[in-house]
Design an enzyme around this catalytic site. Structure first.
Site, mmCIF file in Angstrom:
data_model
loop_
_atom_site.group_PDB
_atom_site.id
_atom_site.type_symbol
_atom_site.label_atom_id
_atom_site.label_comp_id
_atom_site.label_asym_id
_atom_site.label_seq_id
_atom_site.Cartn_x
_atom_site.Cartn_y
_atom_site.Cartn_z
ATOM 1 N N ASP A 86 -11.048 -18.323 1.456
ATOM 2 C CA ASP A 86 -12.050 -19.335 1.156
ATOM 3 C C ASP A 86 -11.728 -20.015 -0.163
ATOM 4 O O ASP A 86 -10.900 -19.538 -0.947
ATOM 5 C CB ASP A 86 -13.445 -18.707 1.122
ATOM 6 C CG ASP A 86 -13.539 -17.564 0.126
ATOM 7 O OD1 ASP A 86 -13.471 -17.832 -1.083
ATOM 8 O OD2 ASP A 86 -13.668 -16.393 0.557
ATOM 9 N N GLY A 130 -7.516 -7.723 4.643
ATOM 10 C CA GLY A 130 -7.038 -7.407 5.988
ATOM 11 C C GLY A 130 -6.504 -8.690 6.613
ATOM 12 O O GLY A 130 -6.888 -9.073 7.715
ATOM 13 N N GLU A 159 22.062 -11.634 11.272
ATOM 14 C CA GLU A 159 20.673 -11.967 10.926
ATOM 15 C C GLU A 159 20.548 -12.231 9.420
ATOM 16 O O GLU A 159 19.852 -13.152 8.992
ATOM 17 C CB GLU A 159 19.741 -10.822 11.322
ATOM 18 C CG GLU A 159 19.464 -10.745 12.817
ATOM 19 C CD GLU A 159 18.642 -9.519 13.206
ATOM 20 O OE1 GLU A 159 17.815 -9.657 14.111
ATOM 21 O OE2 GLU A 159 18.837 -8.440 12.598
ATOM 22 N N ASN A 209 -10.248 -4.114 2.610
ATOM 23 C CA ASN A 209 -10.057 -3.785 4.019
ATOM 24 C C ASN A 209 -11.298 -3.357 4.779
ATOM 25 O O ASN A 209 -11.207 -2.592 5.735
ATOM 26 C CB ASN A 209 -8.952 -2.738 4.140
ATOM 27 C CG ASN A 209 -7.590 -3.389 3.984
ATOM 28 O OD1 ASN A 209 -7.196 -4.185 4.820
ATOM 29 N ND2 ASN A 209 -6.905 -3.097 2.901
ATOM 30 N N ASP A 265 0.823 -1.215 0.000
ATOM 31 C CA ASP A 265 0.000 0.000 0.000
ATOM 32 C C ASP A 265 0.867 1.280 0.000
ATOM 33 O O ASP A 265 1.947 1.304 0.587
ATOM 34 C CB ASP A 265 -0.844 -0.040 1.290
ATOM 35 C CG ASP A 265 -2.041 0.873 1.215
ATOM 36 O OD1 ASP A 265 -2.135 1.658 0.260
ATOM 37 O OD2 ASP A 265 -2.891 0.784 2.122
HETATM 38 C C1 DGJ Z 1 -4.182 -5.146 4.959
HETATM 39 C C2 DGJ Z 1 -3.270 -6.272 4.563
HETATM 40 O O1 DGJ Z 1 -3.619 -7.446 5.186
HETATM 41 C C3 DGJ Z 1 -1.844 -5.869 4.866
HETATM 42 O O2 DGJ Z 1 -0.971 -6.926 4.570
HETATM 43 C C4 DGJ Z 1 -1.500 -4.646 4.073
HETATM 44 O O3 DGJ Z 1 -1.521 -4.939 2.709
HETATM 45 C C5 DGJ Z 1 -2.487 -3.521 4.389
HETATM 46 N N1 DGJ Z 1 -3.838 -3.961 4.250
HETATM 47 C C6 DGJ Z 1 -2.228 -2.341 3.514
HETATM 48 O O4 DGJ Z 1 -3.165 -1.371 3.681
#
Ligand code: DGJ
Length: 738
Positions: free
Chosen positions: A544, A538, A624, A490, A377
């Site tokens: 699914d 998210g 690391e 999201n 993002d």
């Molecule tokens: C939710 C995703 O699960 C994250 O990995 C990431 O891409 C964010 N959104 C970005 O907004």
């Protein structure tokens, strides 16, 4: 032939390698469900002998049964029970007829047996063959049983796909209206199974954002127990995968029935223990936000569900789904080709980056053997926080300090592939797109919409909206070399309204939205067949089997803490293979929990998925980086074993005392990888052993130079190394001695 029909008894018998499914059109034409379970000798013995007919008070009798008071739809096991005609349990179909009534009865009309597996228009489905992919050829047959409504207004076509070798039977339903008038579907389930008797446990997978797919196992009690989603997505909260099992079923023993819905929207899965101790299981679209108008001569298809039976416990049941989904649900090049180890920049830099910073990260990443760089993002529109820019799929060259092509070229010059994040369904009010087209966002005129992550959703049921977004995404993808795309979402849907549907059709939006999503994903994979697409909502809010038809991997959870991930990946493994679980090593202390775990353990857990890293590699020490390099080499060595091997759950991380373990075994038992995480350390504690699975009883194996017979490792177990720090992990390779 895996599908037999006895025309005298009108008995249908469907057999897979280890299971049998049976139904029968009885003397009144009611399609009874007579068996799902053990295959036995495979002979088409008529299991309807088990049905007890009795005169039961308040369980009425259909008119065609005449004076036979022992024949009641309220008590009989049925293949596709309907609402309103004397079956008072949960039913599979509720139709509003043109006269406003609901009472419906169906009778057997005809059937067809076809070679090969059916497919469904616009919907995901398990396939038997893919054009040009010979490895996908699987033996399959289709049965279509047609029932007719006794008022002769519509047909119900019940589809069965019998995947013999995969041990899977699929179901789907089509309603065909021939009444000349509109009818309204108010509930249409894809699966109904009636069990005459038995004490069952229902296994469901519940959760929330950053804690998906926890296992819940409860004994059935009288009444309806259900899980589902009305969020427009399959959801973090409940997964569209359910198991019914014997009460004493374990990983290795007992009868288990798995039901998986190939759908990414609202769903309901329910089990009802009725007044006679019978169990009815239903799985399909959730009726709450669903009312679909089927016009004259139109057909409506309910999504597919896949069913499997195991008489050897939950482990075998899961492995049936793993294999089927790996080989005959996921599509595209990346389901059969080794996928790249990736670095995603999200938890490393969030929105705070420019092109130089990303290239700097890529430079370190490539040194460690990472193969794909993913810019998450923040690269488009006005997007320095999650409050603006969604919908404006235009590269923010000012922020990057270069064009996308220049950035991608610089990353490719280092020897890495390049990937990019999108949230095609999302829109911020603070975006150019919203300013131009507020009516494209899902919201009801005159009512303020519910915001979530300060965003709205586009009306993906609209073709014009999808076309616009698709063309802008393609413009970005065509402007640079891009090998990977992450499709995120999201928020949940709310404020359902589509400006292009009349009032009486607003109940179709949720389903049309999902069809729109599938339509766009299909177009995307057709246009970019070699692109690796990772699903995400998210984390695992849309994890699914429907999505897996378009995206062979899905980001499993926004929780990257290795210890939390043990439970999340464990729960996910009941219905889905590890090759579908997006899993990354992230920084410590962990962003979500603050927990500190060894880098090695983070890798042990992330390797049991689609392996990647998600941190700012520029902040890592030399030591690391050297460790990561070794981890990646090791992962590549074990790739086939992990991604295509048989997965065994050895313990449950939520109730294990000290060491949690799981294992990957080659299908032929020639090698295995045992993974162990020490959840607790006890000073002066007892020894720890783990019994292995999936080896050859009579094979001889080497473990760290020591030789053991296979049956000894599977019964006596392996003495495990003693952990010396909290959350220490071990990856132990077991190889058959040639
Ligand atoms: C939710 C995703 O699960 C994250 O990995 C990431 O891409 C964010 N959104 C970005 O907004």
């Amino acid at each position: 032939m895996a599908i037999l029909f006895d025309s005298t008894s009108r008995l249908f018998t469907l057999t897979t390698a280890h299971s049998m499914y049976q139904m029968k059109a009885d003397r009144y034409g009611v399609l009874l469900h007579t068996w799902f379970g053990m295959k036995g000798s495979g002979s088409a013995f008529d299991y309807s002998y088990r049905i007890a007919y009795a005169d039961r008070g308040f369980s009425g009798n259909p008119y065609d049964a005449g004076e036979d008071r022992t024949y009641s739809l309220d008590a009989l096991p049925q293949e596709f029970p309907t609402y309103g005609s004397g079956d008072y349990r949960s039913t599979a179909l509720k139709v509003r007829y043109p006269d406003g009534t609901f009472a419906c009865e169906l009778r057997y009309l005809k059937h067809e047996i076809l070679e090969g597996k059916y497919s469904l228009p616009g919907l995901p489905a398990i396939y038997d063959t893919l054009p040009g992919v010979s490895s996908s050829n699987t033996k399959a047959d289709t049965l279509v049983v047609t029932l007719e409504d006794t008022r002769q207004m519509f047909y119900v076509h019940l589809y069965y796909g019998v995947m013999e070798d995969l041990d899977i039977i699929t179901r789907a339903v089509c309603v065909e209206n021939h009444s000349g008038e509109d009818i309204y579907l108010e509930n249409l389930q894809s699966v109904c199974i009636d069990y005459l008797y038995g004490d069952y446990d229902l296994h469901t997978f519940y959760g929330r954002h950053v804690k998906e797919r926890n296992c819940q196992r409860t004994p059935l009690h009288h009444g309806v127990q259900s899980v589902g989603s009305t969020r427009g997505t399959s959801s973090h909260q409940y997964n569209p995968f359910l198991i019914l099992s014997d009460r004493d079923a374990t990983e290795d023993e007992g009868r288990c029935y798995g039901f998986s819905f190939l759908y990414s929207g609202d769903f309901i899965g329910s089990a009802e223990l009725d007044q006679y101790g019978q169990t009815r299981l239903l799985l399909g679209i959730h009726p709450d936000n669903f009312c679909y108008c089927v016009g004259p001569e139109e057909r409506f298809y309910a999504p597919e569900a896949a069913m499997a039976y195991s008489e050897h416990g939950l482990g075998t049941l899961s492995r049936i789904f793993h294999k089927a989904y790996r080989s005959n649900l996921c599509r595209g090049k990346w389901t059969r080709t080794r996928r790249p180890v990736l670095l995603n920049d999200w938890e490393g830099v969030y929105f705070d980056f420019d092109g130089d910073k990303l290239v700097q990260m890529a430079k370190d990443a490539v040194k460690m053997g990472i193969e794909l760089f993913v810019m998450d993002d923040g690269w488009f529109g006005k997007r320095d926080l999650d409050v603006s820019g969604l919908g404006d799929w235009v590269v923010n060259e000012k922020k990057l300090g270069c064009t996308l092509k220049e950035l991608s070229d610089r990353i490719h010059d280092l020897g890495m592939q390049f990937g990019i994040w999108f949230e095609p369904e999302g829109i911020n009010e603070d975006s150019d797109l919203y300013r131009e087209h507020p009516e494209w966002a899902m919201q009801i005129p005159g009512k303020a919409p519910t915001r979530s992550r300060q965003q709205l959703l586009l009306d993906f049921s609209r073709e014009d909206v999808r076309d616009y977004i698709f063309s802008h995404i393609c413009k970005v993808l065509d402007s640079a070399r891009i090998e990977y795309l992450k499709w995120d979402l999201n928020r949940s849907l709310s404020d359902l309204y589509s400006a292009v549907l009349p009032g009486e059709r607003q109940g179709e939006i949720m389903h049309r939205y999902v069809l729109g999503l599938y339509d766009m994903l299909e177009k995307l994979i057709m246009r970019y067949p070699d692109m690796l697409i990772e699903g995400c909502s998210g984390g695992g809010g849309r994890f699914d089997a429907g999505m897996l038809y378009y995206t062979p991997q899905i980001w499993c959870s926004d929780d990257t803490d290795a210890i939390e991930r043990l439970s999340i990946q464990y729960g996910t493994s009941f219905g889905y293979p590890v090759s579908t679980m997006g899993s990354h090593v992230s920084h410590c202390p962990n962003e979500q929990t603050g927990r500190i775990t060894p880098l090695n353990t983070r890798a042990t857990v992330a390797m049991s998925g689609t392996f990647g890293y998600e941190l700012d590699v520029n902040t890592m020490s030399e030591e690391e980086m050297e460790t990561v390099k070794i981890q990646i080499q090791e992962f590549k060595e074990y790739y086939d074993l992990i991604q295509y091997g048989d997965y065994y759950r050895l313990t449950n991380p939520d109730n294990v005392e000290a060491y949690h373990g799981w294992e990957f075994a080659a299908e032929d038992g020639s090698e295995a990888l045992l993974c162990i995480v020490a959840l607790q350390i006890h000073p002066n504690g007892p020894g720890r052993w783990m019994r292995l699975k999936g080896l050859k009883q009579d094979g001889n194996y080497l473990v760290d130079g020591q030789e053991y017979p296979g049956d000894v490792l599977m019964n006596g177990g392996l003495l495990l190394p003693r952990a010396t720090e909290e959350y220490e992990s071990f990856r132990i390779h077991i190889v058959e001695k040639c």
